[in-house]
Write a protein that holds these residues in place. Structure first.
Motif, PDB file in Angstrom:
ATOM      1  N   GLY A 520       0.787  -1.224   0.000  1.00 40.03           N
ATOM      2  CA  GLY A 520       0.000   0.000   0.000  1.00 40.03           C
ATOM      3  C   GLY A 520       0.819   1.274   0.000  1.00 40.03           C
ATOM      4  O   GLY A 520       0.275   2.357   0.245  1.00 40.03           O
ATOM      5  N   ARG A 521       2.113   1.180  -0.313  1.00 42.47           N
ATOM      6  CA  ARG A 521       2.973   2.350  -0.346  1.00 42.47           C
ATOM      7  C   ARG A 521       3.053   2.913  -1.770  1.00 42.47           C
ATOM      8  O   ARG A 521       3.151   2.148  -2.729  1.00 42.47           O
ATOM      9  CB  ARG A 521       4.376   1.987   0.135  1.00 42.47           C
ATOM     10  N   PRO A 522       3.036   4.247  -1.908  1.00 44.74           N
ATOM     11  CA  PRO A 522       3.177   4.832  -3.247  1.00 44.74           C
ATOM     12  C   PRO A 522       4.517   4.471  -3.877  1.00 44.74           C
ATOM     13  O   PRO A 522       5.549   4.465  -3.200  1.00 44.74           O
ATOM     14  CB  PRO A 522       3.082   6.337  -2.982  1.00 44.74           C
ATOM     15  N   ILE A 523       4.495   4.139  -5.152  1.00 47.61           N
ATOM     16  CA  ILE A 523       5.717   3.873  -5.906  1.00 47.61           C
ATOM     17  C   ILE A 523       6.183   5.202  -6.497  1.00 47.61           C
ATOM     18  O   ILE A 523       5.489   5.781  -7.347  1.00 47.61           O
ATOM     19  CB  ILE A 523       5.469   2.853  -7.023  1.00 47.61           C
ATOM     20  N   PRO A 524       7.309   5.729  -6.050  1.00 44.79           N
ATOM     21  CA  PRO A 524       7.752   7.028  -6.564  1.00 44.79           C
ATOM     22  C   PRO A 524       7.849   7.023  -8.086  1.00 44.79           C
ATOM     23  O   PRO A 524       8.393   6.105  -8.698  1.00 44.79           O
ATOM     24  CB  PRO A 524       9.138   7.198  -5.921  1.00 44.79           C
ATOM     25  N   GLY A 525       7.270   8.058  -8.679  1.00 39.98           N
ATOM     26  CA  GLY A 525       7.390   8.226 -10.123  1.00 39.98           C
ATOM     27  C   GLY A 525       6.398   7.449 -10.960  1.00 39.98           C
ATOM     28  O   GLY A 525       6.502   7.463 -12.185  1.00 39.98           O
ATOM     29  N   LEU A 526       5.396   6.789 -10.345  1.00 35.99           N
ATOM     30  CA  LEU A 526       4.445   6.004 -11.135  1.00 35.99           C
ATOM     31  C   LEU A 526       3.013   6.343 -10.737  1.00 35.99           C
ATOM     32  O   LEU A 526       2.650   6.276  -9.555  1.00 35.99           O
ATOM     33  CB  LEU A 526       4.693   4.510 -10.949  1.00 35.99           C
ATOM     34  N   TYR A 527       2.209   6.693 -11.748  1.00 36.84           N
ATOM     35  CA  TYR A 527       0.800   7.035 -11.565  1.00 36.84           C
ATOM     36  C   TYR A 527      -0.030   6.222 -12.563  1.00 36.84           C
ATOM     37  O   TYR A 527       0.489   5.719 -13.563  1.00 36.84           O
ATOM     38  CB  TYR A 527       0.557   8.521 -11.830  1.00 36.84           C
ATOM     39  N   ALA A 528      -1.326   6.132 -12.293  1.00 35.29           N
ATOM     40  CA  ALA A 528      -2.227   5.448 -13.233  1.00 35.29           C
ATOM     41  C   ALA A 528      -3.571   6.157 -13.244  1.00 35.29           C
ATOM     42  O   ALA A 528      -3.999   6.734 -12.234  1.00 35.29           O
ATOM     43  CB  ALA A 528      -2.410   3.986 -12.854  1.00 35.29           C
ATOM     44  N   THR A 529      -4.242   6.095 -14.379  1.00 35.06           N
ATOM     45  CA  THR A 529      -5.581   6.659 -14.485  1.00 35.06           C
ATOM     46  C   THR A 529      -6.347   5.922 -15.570  1.00 35.06           C
ATOM     47  O   THR A 529      -5.831   5.015 -16.224  1.00 35.06           O
ATOM     48  CB  THR A 529      -5.529   8.173 -14.770  1.00 35.06           C
ATOM     49  N   GLY A 530      -7.606   6.305 -15.766  1.00 31.87           N
ATOM     50  CA  GLY A 530      -8.459   5.604 -16.725  1.00 31.87           C
ATOM     51  C   GLY A 530      -8.688   4.169 -16.294  1.00 31.87           C
ATOM     52  O   GLY A 530      -8.662   3.853 -15.096  1.00 31.87           O
ATOM     53  N   ASN A 531      -8.884   3.284 -17.248  1.00 35.95           N
ATOM     54  CA  ASN A 531      -9.165   1.885 -16.919  1.00 35.95           C
ATOM     55  C   ASN A 531      -7.927   1.094 -16.512  1.00 35.95           C
ATOM     56  O   ASN A 531      -8.032  -0.086 -16.179  1.00 35.95           O
ATOM     57  CB  ASN A 531      -9.857   1.198 -18.096  1.00 35.95           C
ATOM     58  N   ASP A 532      -6.758   1.719 -16.532  1.00 39.04           N
ATOM     59  CA  ASP A 532      -5.579   1.080 -15.941  1.00 39.04           C
ATOM     60  C   ASP A 532      -5.597   1.198 -14.418  1.00 39.04           C
ATOM     61  O   ASP A 532      -4.886   0.470 -13.727  1.00 39.04           O
ATOM     62  CB  ASP A 532      -4.290   1.708 -16.475  1.00 39.04           C
ATOM     63  N   MET A 533      -6.378   2.111 -13.907  1.00 37.78           N
ATOM     64  CA  MET A 533      -6.495   2.353 -12.470  1.00 37.78           C
ATOM     65  C   MET A 533      -7.627   1.501 -11.913  1.00 37.78           C
ATOM     66  O   MET A 533      -8.682   1.362 -12.537  1.00 37.78           O
ATOM     67  CB  MET A 533      -6.800   3.834 -12.240  1.00 37.78           C
ATOM     68  N   GLN A 534      -7.411   0.891 -10.760  1.00 36.84           N
ATOM     69  CA  GLN A 534      -8.489   0.156 -10.104  1.00 36.84           C
ATOM     70  C   GLN A 534      -9.699   1.072  -9.953  1.00 36.84           C
ATOM     71  O   GLN A 534      -9.614   2.163  -9.404  1.00 36.84           O
ATOM     72  CB  GLN A 534      -8.030  -0.345  -8.732  1.00 36.84           C
ATOM     73  N   SER A 535     -10.838   0.640 -10.465  1.00 32.62           N
ATOM     74  CA  SER A 535     -12.008   1.507 -10.530  1.00 32.62           C
ATOM     75  C   SER A 535     -12.510   1.908  -9.151  1.00 32.62           C
ATOM     76  O   SER A 535     -12.643   1.069  -8.252  1.00 32.62           O
ATOM     77  CB  SER A 535     -13.142   0.807 -11.281  1.00 32.62           C
ATOM     78  N   VAL A 536     -12.822   3.194  -9.009  1.00 34.62           N
ATOM     79  CA  VAL A 536     -13.426   3.661  -7.762  1.00 34.62           C
ATOM     80  C   VAL A 536     -14.879   3.203  -7.660  1.00 34.62           C
ATOM     81  O   VAL A 536     -15.517   3.382  -6.626  1.00 34.62           O
ATOM     82  CB  VAL A 536     -13.352   5.193  -7.623  1.00 34.62           C
ATOM     83  N   MET A 537     -15.400   2.621  -8.741  1.00 36.10           N
ATOM     84  CA  MET A 537     -16.738   2.047  -8.711  1.00 36.10           C
ATOM     85  C   MET A 537     -16.697   0.560  -8.383  1.00 36.10           C
ATOM     86  O   MET A 537     -17.741  -0.069  -8.195  1.00 36.10           O
ATOM     87  CB  MET A 537     -17.442   2.248 -10.065  1.00 36.10           C
ATOM     88  N   GLY A 538     -15.518  -0.033  -8.365  1.00 30.63           N
ATOM     89  CA  GLY A 538     -15.369  -1.424  -7.968  1.00 30.63           C
ATOM     90  C   GLY A 538     -16.119  -2.418  -8.832  1.00 30.63           C
ATOM     91  O   GLY A 538     -16.473  -3.498  -8.379  1.00 30.63           O
ATOM     92  N   GLY A 539     -16.362  -2.073 -10.089  1.00 32.59           N
ATOM     93  CA  GLY A 539     -17.120  -2.980 -10.956  1.00 32.59           C
ATOM     94  C   GLY A 539     -18.618  -2.833 -10.823  1.00 32.59           C
ATOM     95  O   GLY A 539     -19.372  -3.581 -11.447  1.00 32.59           O
ATOM     96  N   GLN A 540     -19.080  -1.872 -10.037  1.00 33.87           N
ATOM     97  CA  GLN A 540     -20.498  -1.504 -10.018  1.00 33.87           C
ATOM     98  C   GLN A 540     -20.710  -0.374 -11.016  1.00 33.87           C
ATOM     99  O   GLN A 540     -19.749   0.273 -11.455  1.00 33.87           O
ATOM    100  CB  GLN A 540     -20.927  -1.066  -8.614  1.00 33.87           C
ATOM    101  N   TYR A 541     -21.980  -0.110 -11.374  1.00 39.62           N
ATOM    102  CA  TYR A 541     -22.255   0.871 -12.429  1.00 39.62           C
ATOM    103  C   TYR A 541     -23.412   1.772 -12.008  1.00 39.62           C
ATOM    104  O   TYR A 541     -24.542   1.600 -12.440  1.00 39.62           O
ATOM    105  CB  TYR A 541     -22.585   0.148 -13.736  1.00 39.62           C
TER     106      TYR A 541
END
Length: 578
Positions: A520-541
């Motif tokens: 759960g620690r941030p990896i310095p220099g690496l970010y993700a967004t869009g569908n590469d990021m674990q959805s904040v909706m958790g697969g719900q819609y």
């Protein structure tokens, strides 16, 4: 020290030119960073360009003006009543707190222009906290001619979003075009669309330049990238990330046919569109049966997630489901290629359409959201084969609304029958034989369903019982805008499969869109967004636009956070002072 020879150096490398990637690139650039945007395919836009374009952003500044004043407590209540524990509460809260400001910033500093829907119910309107409008926004139409020679670099929309071989239309446009002989207002609107389109083709454009839906949003973001002078590479896939002293220092990008090492002084943002076309991940993470039924671009094959994972980023595990679902019908062309049609909002909710499984029995409220429809397919499939399921209608429905790729109004459809896409028969029994489903079950289901059309009530599944159902039905049909007759031969059907419009399982991130490791620690220099990021909706819609809303939000958040981190580094501070 590494043996890598850096051939290009920037502050921020953004991998993937969809909504999330372009939002991150713009945000970082506006924060003072030098940015390189790279895209695996030969087109900009990703999934955004082929989507419906809705952006879900509760508490946006237009909500009240649209007649639906919103609040954090109301939106939070709805999120908890729909997403619940399928995604971390802190990420849901981070999204709600950031989405309004992110959309405001994009509208203020870029070409992105959105309009809140005055009436567009959340998908579960009977749950506490739901709104009937204001939260979902649509991109304003965009003139593709403004892109100049770059217009051809924008990904084309899905064929089902165009008519006449290249004219984009919205649901409102479609209704006007279907009514050109019945209404002078519709005739005027229809003629404007057609004349603009033919003028475009006469000028040599490969398609219409009036862009709407997700293509307009992608076009507006791309225009902003061009205006800001942000450098971008097409046909430039990510090959590997370079980690030095525990920090992602850059990446190897295939550029002009050879590997090119790009140093990212501040960060790499991964936004490659998820993994819907990665057969191995789909087989591992999707429920069964599954297949190549995604509506996402074929380039969305999960490399960004896999490469980030190899660099130490953890995949999310706390989700309800791995994808966002949609029923999809399939047409096999003579040349062996396949056309996929997503049954999203046009036909399923209209009066007279019934969905059945192999037993000829209904298994779902046909007017429910596309995501819930496929979930119901999987539930039913546990006892009765339901993948594929069958959408069934009569001839009056076909002429009024059409069915999938089969267009209404007497338009040609024999080629679809010959191709085995559209099934047609003079009796329900004969139709059942073609579909290889139970004839008695289909006949009995149709008789009951036909009766519900007369009474206006569906005691089995409640079709037309919610505000969302009725929103997608036929407002002029009585007594229920979603229930109608199913009795006039010939009868028609198409088979639909458990397709998706993108994945929900991705890289675990924190509220700043920083990729996290297994602890759960941030990896310095690496970010993700869009569908590469674990959805904040958790697969719900919960509502329309719940993929693009977070993509734009966390793309913007990532770029802003990177820019702030850069301004706080000693080298940047010294450079600014000098």
């Amino acid at each position: 020290m590494s043996n890598v020879v850096w051939e290009r150096e920037v502050d921020v490398l953004v991998v993937g030119a969809g909504a999330g990637g372009m939002a991150a690139a713009l945000s970082a650039h506006l924060g003072g960073c030098s940015v390189l945007l790279v895209e695996k395919t030969d087109r900009v836009g990703g999934s955004t360009a082929v989507s419906g374009g809705a952006v879900w952003a509760p508490m946006n500044r237009q909500s009240e003006g649209a007649g639906h004043p919103d609040s954090f407590d109301k939106a939070w209540t709805y999120m908890r009543n729909t997403v619940g524990d399928a995604a971390p509460a802190e990420m849901q809260r981070a999204f709600l707190e950031a989405c309004g400001p992110a959309i405001d910033a994009l509208e203020q500093h870029t070409q992105v222009k959105l309009a809140a829907r005055t009436y567009s119910p959340d998908y579960y309107p009977d749950r506490e906290g739901a709104a009937l409008g204001g939260r979902s926004l649509d991109p304003l139409a965009f003139d593709g001619r403004l892109l100049g020679r770059h217009f051809r670099e924008l990904r084309d929309p899905l064929p089902e979003f165009v008519v006449l071989g290249g004219m984009m239309i919205t649901l409102t446009d479609a209704k006007h075009l279907l009514s050109v002989t019945k209404s002078f207002a519709s005739w005027k609107e229809g003629m404007k669309l057609v004349l603009r389109y033919f003028a475009d083709r006469l000028r040599g454009y490969h398609r219409g330049t009036r862009l709407v839906l997700g293509n307009a949003l992608a076009g507006r973001l791309f225009m902003s990238v061009l205006e800001r002078g942000i450098d971008y590479w097409l046909n430039a896939p990510l090959k590997t990330l370079q980690v030095e002293d525990g920090r992602v220092a850059g990446a190897c990008i295939e550029h002009e046919g050879r590997p090119t090492w790009v140093r990212a002084r501040q960060a790499v943002v991964v936004a490659t569109g998820g993994f819907p076309w990665n057969a191995a991940l789909r087989e591992q993470l999707y429920p069964h049966p599954t297949g190549p039924w995604s509506m996402s671009p074929a380039g969305n094959a999960g490399e960004g997630i896999e490469i980030a994972n190899a660099a130490g980023a953890a995949l999310g595990s706390d989700h309800f489901g791995p994808a966002f679902w949609a029923p999809v019908s399939l047409l096999q062309r003579p040349d062996g290629t396949q056309v996929r049609y997503p049954h999203l909002v046009w036909d399923r909710a209209k009066p007279g359409l019934m969905a059945v499984n192999a037993a000829g029995r209904r298994f779902v409220n046909e007017a429910t959201s596309y995501h819930e429809f496929v979930l119901a397919m999987y539930r039913s499939n546990e006892t009765v084969p339901t993948i594929p399921a069958c959408l069934v209608c009569d001839s009056d429905f076909m002429e009024r609304w059409g069915l999938g790729l089969a267009l209404p109004g007497g338009r040609p459809r024999e080629h679809l029958v010959r191709a085995g896409y559209l099934y047609r028969a003079d009796s329900l029994e004969a139709l059942a034989a073609q579909l290889q489903i139970d004839a008695a079950g289909l006949r009995e289901s149709a008789a009951r369903f036909d009766g519900y059309g007369a009474t206006g009530e569906d005691p089995e599944f409640g079709k037309g019982s919610t505000e969302y159902n009725r929103y997608l039905g036929d407002a002029d049909h009585r007594p229920n805008p979603c229930l109608g007759p199913l009795r006039k031969a010939p009868f028609y059907a198409v088979k639909v499969y458990a397709g998706d419009i993108g994945t929900a399982c991705g890289i675990r991130c924190n509220a700043q869109a920083q990729a996290l490791d297994a602890e759960g620690r941030p990896i310095p220099g690496l970010y993700a967004t869009g569908n590469d990021m674990q959805s904040v909706m958790g697969g719900q819609y919960p509502a329309p636009g719940i993929t693009l809303g977070p993509a734009l939000t966390f793309g913007w958040v990532a770029g802003r956070h990177i820019a702030r981190e850069r301004s706080n580094t000693p080298s940047s501070t010294q450079a600014a002072a000098s």
